[in-house]
Structures are given as C-alpha cells and as structure tokens.
Design a protein around this motif. Sequence first.
Motif: not given
Length: 59
Positions: A33-40
């Motif tokens: 989830x953290x990686x997805x948020x950073x990617x966004x």
Amino acid sequence: MAVLLAVWMVMDYSILTAYAVAFSRFITPRLAALINKLSAVVLMLLAVYAFYKAMTQLV
C-alpha cells in the motif's frame, strides 16, 4: 520491426509477472500500500509538471 515488438512483449510480460510474484509473496500488504501511494504521488507530480510545461509552451 516484428522481432523488436516480440522481444519487447516477452520482456514486458516477464517483468510484470516478476512484480506480481514479488508483491503477492514477499511484500506485506502494508508495504504494498505504501509503494502504491508513493507511486501515485510520483505520477501525479509528473502529470502536473507535464501540464505546466505544456501551458508554458503555449504562451
């Protein structure tokens, strides 16, 4: 040209499959989830920058 396309498709599919395996087996849901948020956030910043550059080219 067709050979280049075929090589690109195989490599792209292989990389995406490796990411899927890594995310499903080795990374915790919280980290995913953290990686997805950073990617966004990175993609949004890139979009804002591209919009800014496009608007300044018109002036």
